[in-house]
Design a protein around this motif. Structure first.
Motif, PDB file in Angstrom:
ATOM      1  N   MET A 209       0.845  -1.145   0.131  1.00  0.00           N
ATOM      2  CA  MET A 209       0.021  -0.030   0.012  1.00  0.00           C
ATOM      3  C   MET A 209       0.875   1.018   0.020  1.00  0.00           C
ATOM      4  N   THR A 210       2.139   1.311  -0.048  1.00  0.00           N
ATOM      5  CA  THR A 210       2.807   2.323  -0.058  1.00  0.00           C
ATOM      6  C   THR A 210       2.976   3.223  -1.305  1.00  0.00           C
ATOM      7  N   ALA A 211       2.326   2.685  -2.669  1.00  0.00           N
ATOM      8  CA  ALA A 211       2.223   3.154  -3.667  1.00  0.00           C
ATOM      9  C   ALA A 211       1.069   4.260  -3.512  1.00  0.00           C
ATOM     10  N   GLN A 212       0.097   4.030  -2.930  1.00  0.00           N
ATOM     11  CA  GLN A 212      -1.015   4.856  -2.748  1.00  0.00           C
ATOM     12  C   GLN A 212      -0.584   6.107  -1.782  1.00  0.00           C
ATOM     13  N   ALA A 213       0.232   5.872  -0.927  1.00  0.00           N
ATOM     14  CA  ALA A 213       0.731   7.062  -0.296  1.00  0.00           C
ATOM     15  C   ALA A 213       1.709   7.858  -0.982  1.00  0.00           C
ATOM     16  N   VAL A 214       2.399   7.147  -2.003  1.00  0.00           N
ATOM     17  CA  VAL A 214       3.417   7.957  -2.918  1.00  0.00           C
ATOM     18  C   VAL A 214       2.560   8.887  -3.793  1.00  0.00           C
ATOM     19  N   GLN A 215       1.514   8.174  -4.310  1.00  0.00           N
ATOM     20  CA  GLN A 215       0.530   9.317  -5.425  1.00  0.00           C
ATOM     21  C   GLN A 215       0.257  10.320  -4.685  1.00  0.00           C
ATOM     22  N   GLN A 216       0.126  10.215  -3.104  1.00  0.00           N
ATOM     23  CA  GLN A 216      -0.218  11.753  -2.597  1.00  0.00           C
ATOM     24  C   GLN A 216       0.746  12.434  -2.185  1.00  0.00           C
ATOM     25  N   GLY A 217       2.211  12.110  -2.690  1.00  0.00           N
ATOM     26  CA  GLY A 217       3.093  12.983  -2.447  1.00  0.00           C
ATOM     27  C   GLY A 217       4.085  12.454  -1.250  1.00  0.00           C
ATOM     28  N   ALA A 218       3.400  11.551  -0.612  1.00  0.00           N
ATOM     29  CA  ALA A 218       4.167  10.978   0.665  1.00  0.00           C
ATOM     30  C   ALA A 218       5.670  10.379   0.294  1.00  0.00           C
ATOM     31  N   LYS A 219       6.575  10.425   1.305  1.00  0.00           N
ATOM     32  CA  LYS A 219       7.692   9.613   1.074  1.00  0.00           C
ATOM     33  C   LYS A 219       7.495   8.272   1.825  1.00  0.00           C
ATOM     34  N   VAL A 220       8.451   7.342   1.383  1.00  0.00           N
ATOM     35  CA  VAL A 220       8.434   6.099   1.954  1.00  0.00           C
ATOM     36  C   VAL A 220       9.685   5.456   2.549  1.00  0.00           C
ATOM     37  N   ILE A 221       9.535   4.639   3.846  1.00  0.00           N
ATOM     38  CA  ILE A 221      10.296   3.932   4.211  1.00  0.00           C
ATOM     39  C   ILE A 221      10.263   2.434   4.097  1.00  0.00           C
ATOM     40  N   ILE A 222      11.121   1.814   3.593  1.00  0.00           N
ATOM     41  CA  ILE A 222      11.121   0.363   3.131  1.00  0.00           C
ATOM     42  C   ILE A 222      11.451  -0.681   4.321  1.00  0.00           C
ATOM     43  N   SER A 223      10.405  -1.580   4.887  1.00  0.00           N
ATOM     44  CA  SER A 223      10.743  -2.405   5.742  1.00  0.00           C
ATOM     45  C   SER A 223      10.067  -3.722   5.484  1.00  0.00           C
ATOM     46  N   SER A 224      10.126  -4.239   4.173  1.00  0.00           N
ATOM     47  CA  SER A 224       9.407  -5.195   3.652  1.00  0.00           C
ATOM     48  C   SER A 224       9.659  -6.480   4.750  1.00  0.00           C
ATOM     49  N   ALA A 225       8.542  -7.265   5.050  1.00  0.00           N
ATOM     50  CA  ALA A 225       8.566  -8.117   6.085  1.00  0.00           C
ATOM     51  C   ALA A 225       9.434  -9.282   5.766  1.00  0.00           C
ATOM     52  N   THR A 226       9.254  -9.611   4.395  1.00  0.00           N
ATOM     53  CA  THR A 226       9.781 -10.775   3.910  1.00  0.00           C
ATOM     54  C   THR A 226      11.547 -10.741   3.872  1.00  0.00           C
ATOM     55  N   LYS A 227      11.939  -9.464   4.047  1.00  0.00           N
ATOM     56  CA  LYS A 227      13.247  -9.231   3.909  1.00  0.00           C
ATOM     57  C   LYS A 227      13.953  -8.764   5.212  1.00  0.00           C
ATOM     58  N   ALA A 228      13.208  -7.577   5.942  1.00  0.00           N
ATOM     59  CA  ALA A 228      13.757  -6.655   6.824  1.00  0.00           C
ATOM     60  C   ALA A 228      13.432  -6.914   8.192  1.00  0.00           C
ATOM     61  N   TYR A 229      12.431  -8.083   8.334  1.00  0.00           N
ATOM     62  CA  TYR A 229      11.786  -8.075   9.589  1.00  0.00           C
ATOM     63  C   TYR A 229      12.890  -9.117  10.458  1.00  0.00           C
ATOM     64  N   MET A 230      13.405  -8.480  11.402  1.00  0.00           N
ATOM     65  CA  MET A 230      14.553  -9.196  12.128  1.00  0.00           C
ATOM     66  C   MET A 230      13.830 -10.010  13.011  1.00  0.00           C
ATOM     67  N   ASP A 231      12.201  -9.913  13.296  1.00  0.00           N
ATOM     68  CA  ASP A 231      11.704 -11.054  14.333  1.00  0.00           C
ATOM     69  C   ASP A 231      11.435 -12.359  13.520  1.00  0.00           C
ATOM     70  N   MET A 232      11.796 -12.471  12.124  1.00  0.00           N
ATOM     71  CA  MET A 232      11.532 -13.830  11.428  1.00  0.00           C
ATOM     72  C   MET A 232      12.524 -14.529  11.929  1.00  0.00           C
ATOM     73  N   LYS A 233      12.480 -16.028  12.036  1.00  0.00           N
ATOM     74  CA  LYS A 233      13.256 -17.047  12.154  1.00  0.00           C
ATOM     75  C   LYS A 233      14.097 -16.995  10.871  1.00  0.00           C
ATOM     76  N   TYR A 234      15.407 -17.407  11.274  1.00  0.00           N
ATOM     77  CA  TYR A 234      16.413 -17.592  10.371  1.00  0.00           C
ATOM     78  C   TYR A 234      16.198 -18.844   9.241  1.00  0.00           C
ATOM     79  N   ASP A 235      15.651 -19.835  10.177  1.00  0.00           N
ATOM     80  CA  ASP A 235      15.171 -20.969   9.412  1.00  0.00           C
ATOM     81  C   ASP A 235      14.559 -21.820  10.340  1.00  0.00           C
ATOM     82  N   PRO A 236      14.057 -23.116   9.951  1.00  0.00           N
ATOM     83  CA  PRO A 236      12.926 -23.631  10.888  1.00  0.00           C
ATOM     84  C   PRO A 236      13.652 -24.106  12.073  1.00  0.00           C
ATOM     85  N   SER A 237      14.965 -24.065  12.277  1.00  0.00           N
ATOM     86  CA  SER A 237      15.306 -24.628  13.728  1.00  0.00           C
ATOM     87  C   SER A 237      15.719 -23.361  14.739  1.00  0.00           C
ATOM     88  N   THR A 238      15.342 -22.180  14.107  1.00  0.00           N
ATOM     89  CA  THR A 238      15.556 -21.117  14.988  1.00  0.00           C
ATOM     90  C   THR A 238      14.458 -21.122  16.131  1.00  0.00           C
TER      91      THR A 238
END
Ligand code: TNX
Length: 496
Positions: free
Chosen positions: A363-392
């Motif tokens: 949904m950040t594109a909707q904000a951008v269309q209104q002139g807002a700026k964006v910070i990228i924190s994609s959960a699949t890449k940048a969420y440090m609370d996601m397990k490293y692998d199934p053994s974490t």
């Protein structure tokens, strides 16, 4: 730049823009001093910060003093004189010669960033808190360096589990080491309210009295919060306080019945479900609450931003959600701050000053269309609370597993159609704390992933490769060990 140049200069993370090794050695001797250009106390303070980092392991008592011109041989010199304006506010130029080290920047912030480079160019043993044998050498050469993005952040959730001021300061220390400049504090959620609000005292005293799992929680007094903010500020890190609304508010609603549409306070909550609570959107009391809280928080926060959450408001009907965001946005502005919100705020009509924080790449594109700026924190890449692998054992996996390579091998400009480099302020890595109870837990999820986010935020994207990076990253393991920072010994990294 070639891998050998970077290795010769000390495996610096984030990778500097330009490194040229000259093949000799500087040795920091016991009589070396740190000299700073006279006339600016801020430079003296930065010099003292560096001395404080070097004294324990060297066993030296490095003198820090102002000087009118470059000092004699064998010393470290910090100055803003003769700097190159194109380095910007955080950039620096570092010259390491056999006879001395010179760090030049336009701004004190640039000197502070450059000091992290100096620390990383010394042997890993420099990060010990007890005296080590040395010798304290640096490879000679020159570095010219400045950040790609202006926003390079990490977020800590102190609501799901509460962390004491000293633990948070230790965390801030590690952010500084990797040249991050934003620290987002998630201060309120269903499970706990963590900041004293004098006009609504029960938020902290009652709403802060539990956490996930039913422990006793806690909160920061305003004095403690101010101290934390000042600590970050002295490391050129801006704190962004977040009060999550209109969902994620059970702790507030449990503290004050008048924040509920039915006038009844729910019980405190110590589970990990999301999306069940909502402020009462058409009640004037709700906006008195928002105004009072933001007023006090804004007065305590020197940085220009207040984060209002806005995520996962699954118990707020969409039309109500929009009305709420549109009504609180001017409140944030009236208290002199810029509103940051999770990407869902793009559904509302935003002021062009708003900042939307991506997490779901939707949904950040909707904000951008209104002139807002964006910070990228994609959960699949940048969420440090996601397990490293199934053994974490710690962490969650709703966004998948995020091993160290996955956390590093991506670029913020490719996350969402319609969100391009000029819309993006930068990158932030959130750490949600449903499963984390101690500083060791925090660090285990953060390291070794955080240096990768720092590099994505700071360094040019060109020429990046996992094989080169993983070798450089491996050299930081001994540094974390010396600093007492717990980390995951991921098997895909060639540890030394
Ligand atoms: C989603 S991402 C949340 C948080 C959770 C997190 C756990 C976002 C803006 N909200 O409430 O803590 O997932 O990973």
């Amino acid at each position: 730049m070639s891998d050998s140049q970077s290795a010769a200069m000390g495996n610096i993370i984030p990778m500097p823009v330009l490194v040229q090794a000259t093949g000799q050695t500087f040795t920091l001797s016991p009589d070396a001093g740190i000299y700073v250009q006279a006339g600016n106390d801020e430079l003296l303070r930065i010099g003292q910060y560096l001395a404080d980092k070097l004294n324990p392991a060297t066993g030296y008592a490095i003198k820090v003093a102002p000087v009118a011109k470059a000092p004699a041989q064998g010393n470290i010199y910090l100055t803003t004189e003769g700097s190159d304006a194109t380095l910007g506010d955080e950039g620096y130029a570092l010259t390491v010669a056999q006879d001395g080290v010179t760090l030049v920047a336009n701004k004190p912030a640039g000197l502070f960033r450059g000091i992290q480079t100096i620390r990383q160019m010394l042997p890993p043993a420099i990060d010990n808190s007890t005296v080590q044998p040395g010798p304290w050498t640096m490879a000679t050469g020159t570095i010219r360096d400045y950040p790609r993005f202006e926003w390079r952040g990490a977020m800590l959730d102190v609501a799901r589990h509460f962390f004491k001021v000293d633990d948070v300061k230790r965390y801030i220390d590690t952010l500084a080491y990797y040249k991050l400049n934003r620290f987002h504090l998630h201060l309120a959620d269903d499970q706990g309210w963590r900041i004293e609000i004098k006009s609504w005292p029960k938020l902290a005293t009652y709403g802060g009295s539990t956490e996930v799992g039913g422990g006793s929680g806690g909160y920061y007094t305003q004095a403690e919060y101010a101290d934390l903010v000042a600590y970050a500020q002295s490391r050129y890190i801006t704190v962004i306080p977040e009060i999550d609304m209109p969902g994620h508010v059970n702790a507030a609603q449990a503290s004050y019945p008048e924040l509920n549409c039915n006038g009844t306070a729910p019980d405190l909550y110590s589970g990990i479900d999301v999306g069940f609570s909502s402020l009462c959107i058409d009640s004037d009391m709700t906006y008195k609450f928002v105004d009072d809280v933001i007023k006090e928080l804004a007065a305590l926060t020197p940085g220009p931003y207040i984060h209002i959450g806005g995520d996962e408001a699954r118990s707020t009907p969409p039309e109500d959600y929009k009305r709420f965001i549109e009504r609180i946005q001017p409140i944030v502005e009236a208290h002199g701050k810029q509103m940051v919100g999770w990407e869902e705020i793009g559904n509302a009509k935003l002021l062009p000053t708003a900042i939307a924080q991506d997490w779901n790449d939707k949904m950040t594109a909707q904000a951008v269309q209104q002139g807002a700026k964006v910070i990228i924190s994609s959960a699949t890449k940048a969420y440090m609370d996601m397990k490293y692998d199934p053994s974490t054992t710690l962490g969650l996996n709703w966004a998948g597993y995020t091993d160290v390579q996955t956390a590093y091998d991506w670029d913020p400009t490719t996350r969402e159609a319609g969100v391009t480099e000029r819309d993006i302020l930068g990158v932030e890595a959130p750490l949600w704390s449903e499963t984390l109870q101690t500083l060791d837990d925090i660090n285990f999820m953060t390291f070794p992933r955080l240096p990768g986010y720092a590099e994505i935020g700071w360094s040019p994207a060109t020429g990046r490769s996992w094989s080169e990076y993983s070798t450089r990253l491996a050299a930081h393991g001994p540094r974390w060990a010396a600093l007492g920072v717990n980390f995951f010994r991921s098997s895909d990294i060639p540890w030394k």
